[in-house]
Design a protein around this motif. Structure first.
Motif, PDB file in Angstrom:
ATOM      1  N   ARG A   8       0.839  -1.204   0.000  1.00  0.00           N
ATOM      2  CA  ARG A   8       0.000   0.000   0.000  1.00  0.00           C
ATOM      3  C   ARG A   8       0.873   1.253   0.000  1.00  0.00           C
ATOM      4  O   ARG A   8       1.963   1.265   0.581  1.00  0.00           O
ATOM      5  CB  ARG A   8      -0.880   0.026   1.256  1.00  0.00           C
ATOM      6  N   PRO A   9       0.403   2.349  -0.618  1.00  0.00           N
ATOM      7  CA  PRO A   9       1.142   3.610  -0.497  1.00  0.00           C
ATOM      8  C   PRO A   9       1.306   3.972   0.972  1.00  0.00           C
ATOM      9  O   PRO A   9       0.380   3.810   1.771  1.00  0.00           O
ATOM     10  CB  PRO A   9       0.251   4.614  -1.229  1.00  0.00           C
ATOM     11  N   ALA A  10       2.490   4.465   1.323  1.00  0.00           N
ATOM     12  CA  ALA A  10       2.833   4.674   2.728  1.00  0.00           C
ATOM     13  C   ALA A  10       2.964   6.156   3.079  1.00  0.00           C
ATOM     14  O   ALA A  10       3.142   7.013   2.211  1.00  0.00           O
ATOM     15  CB  ALA A  10       4.145   3.959   3.051  1.00  0.00           C
ATOM     16  N   VAL A  11       2.861   6.432   4.380  1.00  0.00           N
ATOM     17  CA  VAL A  11       3.188   7.738   4.928  1.00  0.00           C
ATOM     18  C   VAL A  11       4.521   7.601   5.660  1.00  0.00           C
ATOM     19  O   VAL A  11       4.627   6.790   6.587  1.00  0.00           O
ATOM     20  CB  VAL A  11       2.097   8.234   5.909  1.00  0.00           C
ATOM     21  N   VAL A  12       5.519   8.345   5.225  1.00  0.00           N
ATOM     22  CA  VAL A  12       6.822   8.336   5.898  1.00  0.00           C
ATOM     23  C   VAL A  12       6.816   9.388   7.000  1.00  0.00           C
ATOM     24  O   VAL A  12       6.423  10.529   6.776  1.00  0.00           O
ATOM     25  CB  VAL A  12       7.967   8.618   4.892  1.00  0.00           C
ATOM     26  N   LEU A  28      -2.083   7.396  13.640  1.00  0.00           N
ATOM     27  CA  LEU A  28      -2.089   7.073  12.210  1.00  0.00           C
ATOM     28  C   LEU A  28      -2.095   5.590  11.875  1.00  0.00           C
ATOM     29  O   LEU A  28      -2.679   5.186  10.865  1.00  0.00           O
ATOM     30  CB  LEU A  28      -0.844   7.688  11.552  1.00  0.00           C
ATOM     31  N   HIS A  29      -1.460   4.768  12.707  1.00  0.00           N
ATOM     32  CA  HIS A  29      -1.097   3.427  12.216  1.00  0.00           C
ATOM     33  C   HIS A  29      -2.289   2.508  11.974  1.00  0.00           C
ATOM     34  O   HIS A  29      -2.190   1.567  11.174  1.00  0.00           O
ATOM     35  CB  HIS A  29      -0.093   2.767  13.178  1.00  0.00           C
ATOM     36  N   ARG A  45       7.106   0.236  19.683  1.00  0.00           N
ATOM     37  CA  ARG A  45       6.612   0.396  18.307  1.00  0.00           C
ATOM     38  C   ARG A  45       5.477  -0.575  17.997  1.00  0.00           C
ATOM     39  O   ARG A  45       5.597  -1.775  18.232  1.00  0.00           O
ATOM     40  CB  ARG A  45       7.779   0.144  17.338  1.00  0.00           C
ATOM     41  N   PRO A  46       4.360  -0.056  17.457  1.00  0.00           N
ATOM     42  CA  PRO A  46       3.299  -0.975  16.992  1.00  0.00           C
ATOM     43  C   PRO A  46       3.856  -1.900  15.911  1.00  0.00           C
ATOM     44  O   PRO A  46       4.671  -1.487  15.072  1.00  0.00           O
ATOM     45  CB  PRO A  46       2.239  -0.026  16.415  1.00  0.00           C
ATOM     46  N   LYS A  47       3.409  -3.144  15.919  1.00  0.00           N
ATOM     47  CA  LYS A  47       3.972  -4.139  14.994  1.00  0.00           C
ATOM     48  C   LYS A  47       3.760  -3.774  13.535  1.00  0.00           C
ATOM     49  O   LYS A  47       4.523  -4.191  12.659  1.00  0.00           O
ATOM     50  CB  LYS A  47       3.363  -5.514  15.280  1.00  0.00           C
TER      51      LYS A  47
END
Length: 314
Positions: A8-12, A28-29, A45-47
């Motif tokens: 999927r297109p990601a948000v950096v 966001l996640h 960190r979320p997995k």
């Protein structure tokens, strides 16, 4: 068929391992594919958050953009450490931002959000009551340590004009506070006996860390915002009222004595604040957030009392 989540297109998100970055990731996640970039590890960190522990100035950072489809970038990988040299700040903040913007242009990122600060305007005895986004960035004239932050803001501004097809947003929030935030305003408000400048009681603007994270999400995911925005919280309040709400016992210090004394204390690590920070408890640096309110129908979720008391972990 469902799309592979890894495609999927990601948000950096740069600077994701800091307290603000973790707050943003939490928001966001669940809805977006997130790729984090930070030199520091991401505690808790979320997995489903992909993490790259690296420096933006290094060539490996480009691989993140080359190997993924990036729909948006939220850049808050900015160093704020008064103990570090101006050279180190400049290299990390300005060179790192330059590289990142180059990757955004090269790999067709459509939305770029850069977290700046209302501090770039600088507190000054000459400031008008509410500064708009067009006001000059004068902070470095009194505090050379913020020169690189102004340069990052101006780099993003220049990028906005050079690449009109990329929706670039520069957010300038007021003083960010919160239970886990360890910046100068939050640390100052946690002091039991904070200094105040004798004879001065400036109006102060604060914003809760969760409201700043919401603003960055709005800027990154909504199509409308572009350009420069001041981002304000629930209003402004006299510094003395903040101390009363927190049940502090301020120590009035004559301003002619305060700067040299704080300089000595800072030098010998008996204080965490360099002398130029005193301008923020002496002079005005209030901004007008009308443009942001209008363009995204912005309302902070945290009241002034909640925002102030958040520094206590409430």
């Amino acid at each position: 068929m469902n799309q592979d989540p890894s495609k999927r297109p990601a948000v950096v998100v740069t600077g994701i391992s800091g307290n603000l970055g973790r707050t943003l990731a939490k928001l966001l996640h669940k809805h977006e594919r997130i790729i984090g970039i930070d030199r520091r590890p991401f505690a808790g960190r979320p997995k489903d958050v992909e993490m790259h522990q690296l420096d933006l100035r290094k060539k490996k950072a480009e691989d993140v953009f080359r190997k993924n489809e990036i729909r948006a970038v939220i850049h808050m990988g900015i160093m704020h450490d008064p103990r570090m040299s101006e050279e180190e700040h400049h290299s990390f903040n300005v060179v790192g931002t330059t590289r990142l913007l180059e990757y955004c242009a090269k790999y067709g990122v459509s939305k770029v959000v850069v977290l700046s600060s209302a501090n770039v305007y600088g507190p000054s005895p000459d400031n008008s009551n509410f500064l708009t986004e067009d006001a000059p960035l004068m902070a470095a004239s009194r505090f050379s340590g913020v020169r690189d932050l102004i340069e990052v803001d101006m780099l993003a501004h220049s990028f906005f004009w050079k690449h009109p097809h990329i929706q670039t947003v520069i957010l300038r929030p007021v003083h960010i506070v919160g239970p886990t935030i360890k910046n100068a305003p939050s640390n100052y408000l946690r002091l039991r006996h904070p200094w105040v400048m004798a004879g001065f009681d400036p109006m102060v603007q604060l914003i809760h860390v969760e409201d700043v994270a919401r603003a960055m999400v709005e800027a990154a995911l909504r199509p409308e915002p572009k350009g420069v925005y001041n981002v304000v919280g629930p209003g402004e309040v006299p510094l003395s009222s903040i101390h009363r709400e927190l049940e502090r016992e301020p120590i009035p210090v004559p301003h002619l004595v305060a700067r040299p004394l704080l300089g000595v204390l800072f030098k010998y690590r008996l204080a965490n604040f360099p002398p130029p920070e005193l301008d923020h408890i002496q002079f005005l640096c209030n901004v007008d957030g009308a443009r942001w309110r209008k363009d995204v129908s912005w309302q902070p979720q945290h009241s002034m009392r909640e925002t102030i008391r958040s520094v206590l972990g409430e």
